[in-house]
Design an enzyme around this catalytic site. Structure first.
Site, PDB file in Angstrom:
ATOM      1  N   ASP A 122       9.085  14.341  25.684  1.00  9.09           N
ATOM      2  CA  ASP A 122       8.151  13.942  26.840  1.00  9.09           C
ATOM      3  C   ASP A 122       8.451  12.246  27.141  1.00  9.09           C
ATOM      4  O   ASP A 122       7.805  11.735  28.047  1.00  9.09           O
ATOM      5  CB  ASP A 122       6.833  14.091  26.583  1.00  9.09           C
ATOM      6  CG  ASP A 122       6.302  12.954  25.529  1.00  9.09           C
ATOM      7  OD1 ASP A 122       6.699  13.177  24.456  1.00  9.09           O
ATOM      8  OD2 ASP A 122       5.088  12.514  25.824  1.00  9.09           O
ATOM      9  N   ASP A 157       3.954  15.342  19.588  1.00  7.36           N
ATOM     10  CA  ASP A 157       3.028  14.833  20.435  1.00  7.36           C
ATOM     11  C   ASP A 157       3.502  14.710  21.871  1.00  7.36           C
ATOM     12  O   ASP A 157       4.606  13.961  22.257  1.00  7.36           O
ATOM     13  CB  ASP A 157       2.754  13.445  19.983  1.00  7.36           C
ATOM     14  CG  ASP A 157       1.768  13.515  18.605  1.00  7.36           C
ATOM     15  OD1 ASP A 157       0.737  14.075  18.631  1.00  7.36           O
ATOM     16  OD2 ASP A 157       2.371  12.746  17.833  1.00  7.36           O
ATOM     17  N   ASP A 161      10.155  17.761  20.280  1.00  3.25           N
ATOM     18  CA  ASP A 161       9.178  16.827  19.856  1.00  3.25           C
ATOM     19  C   ASP A 161       7.694  17.477  19.797  1.00  3.25           C
ATOM     20  O   ASP A 161       7.526  18.590  20.401  1.00  3.25           O
ATOM     21  CB  ASP A 161       9.222  15.854  21.106  1.00  3.25           C
ATOM     22  CG  ASP A 161       8.166  14.357  20.513  1.00  3.25           C
ATOM     23  OD1 ASP A 161       8.114  14.022  19.521  1.00  3.25           O
ATOM     24  OD2 ASP A 161       7.344  14.087  21.627  1.00  3.25           O
TER      25      ASP A 161
END
Length: 341
Positions: free
Chosen positions: A224, A28, A26
């Site tokens: 995250d 961001d 990922d």
């Protein structure tokens, strides 16, 4: 392959960058937050890549093109080709193309990344519900205004098939957590009562798109967010690494249901470069790195001393094992304070 009901963080005797052939990263909250690179990300990924791991960047953010994302990563010191970037715009474009005629018009409510992905599939982006679109699709665009959302609502109200690149409610930015595409999808849902088909993480179209484009044989999903990255890995039957550099808190991790429990947990991307420790069952609970965690009188208890992450791993094992009894939740914050998380 991922366990269907994970009771504790996993163990890996080798560095994760050696045990897995492809990192599905990922962006961001993992590599950067807004326009700022996250500490240790570039050095860790460079070392992993130099050791033979393929790096692929998988993002639910549909606003930018793979070329633009690759350019940003290259500017951060991570040389990246556009083909190493997979976006939810690409996944939703493939999903739409499988349900409408070739060359069909699609009302595109999103950024340039969405439009480029639609054209790649032979579809024609349009801007108005009066253009007789065969589908309407929403993707994140930080400059989206009321008029564009209204056009989507008008089309959905007429029964035009509705798609969304993703439904992340939030997105990490330099100044904090901001509304994501999911919040904008909810605006149209409120106006129409409809429900879109969703392509991005954690849905299977995104996992399929990623595998098709990377050819990964033993991938490791790194993210995250529990409800997109980790659940997406769970749905795809692959292992995952949660890094605590984005939106997920330690308390949320302890309370995670089975589909949101990562295989591994680490502070940041340095976790790729070494083995993951064993969380062993102790007479009074679960131990890791000098900590012992258990459930006492329906609440989490933590004893010992050591690295905060080891304490968190032990706590995860105790909480996830006891979760079926409905214990552990109330006092998690107090217990986490003991290890500074």
């Amino acid at each position: 392959m991922s366990e269907r009901v994970r009771k504790q963080p996993g163990r890996c005797e080798r560095a994760l960058s050696e045990a897995y052939d492809t990192a599905l990263l990922d962006l961001d909250g993992v590599v950067y937050a807004g326009g700022s690179v996250i500490e240790h990300a570039v050095a860790s990924l460079t070392t992993a890549r130099d050791g033979g791991m393929h790096l692929a960047y998988v993002t639910n953010n549909a606003s930018r093109t793979p070329d633009a994302v690759a350019g940003q990563l290259t500017g951060f010191g991570l040389p990246t080709a556009p083909t190493d970037v997979i976006t939810s715009a690409q996944a939703v474009a493939r999903l739409i193309a499988g349900q409408v005629p070739e060359g069909a018009k699609v009302l595109a409510v999103g950024g340039e990344g969405l439009r480029v992905a639609l054209r790649e599939r032979g579809l024609v982006p349009v801007d108005s519900s009066d253009d007789d679109p065969a589908a309407v699709v929403q993707g994140f665009d930080p400059k989206l205004n009321w008029e564009r959302l209204a056009e989507a609502a008008y089309a959905v109200q007429r029964g035009v098939p509705w798609f969304a690149s993703n439904t992340d409610l939030t997105i990490p930015k330099e100044r904090g957590i901001a509304p994501g595409n999911g919040a904008l999808v909810e605006v149209v849902r409120t106006a129409t009562g409809g429900t879109p088909q969703v392509a991005g993480k954690p849905e299977t179209p995104m996992h399929r798109e990623t595998v098709l484009r990377t050819g990964a044989r033993r991938p490791l999903v790194i993210g995250d967010r529990l409800d997109t990255d980790i659940e997406g890995a769970y749905n795809g039957g692959v292992d995952s690494l949660l890094v605590l550099t984005g939106v997920t808190t330690a308390a949320e991790l302890l309370a995670a249901p089975p589909q949101h429990r990562p295989t591994y947990v680490d502070a940041d991307l340095r976790g790729l470069l070494g083995p993951q420790p064993e969380v062993s069952e102790e007479p009074d609970g679960f131990g890791c790195g000098g900590w012992t965690a258990s459930v006492r009188d329906g609440a989490l208890a933590l004893d010992g001393d050591g690295a905060p992450l080891d304490g968190l791993r032990a706590l995860c094992a105790a909480a996830w094992t006891a979760a079926g009894d409905g214990t552990c939740g109330a006092d998690a914050g107090k217990v986490l304070a003991r290890i500074g998380l």
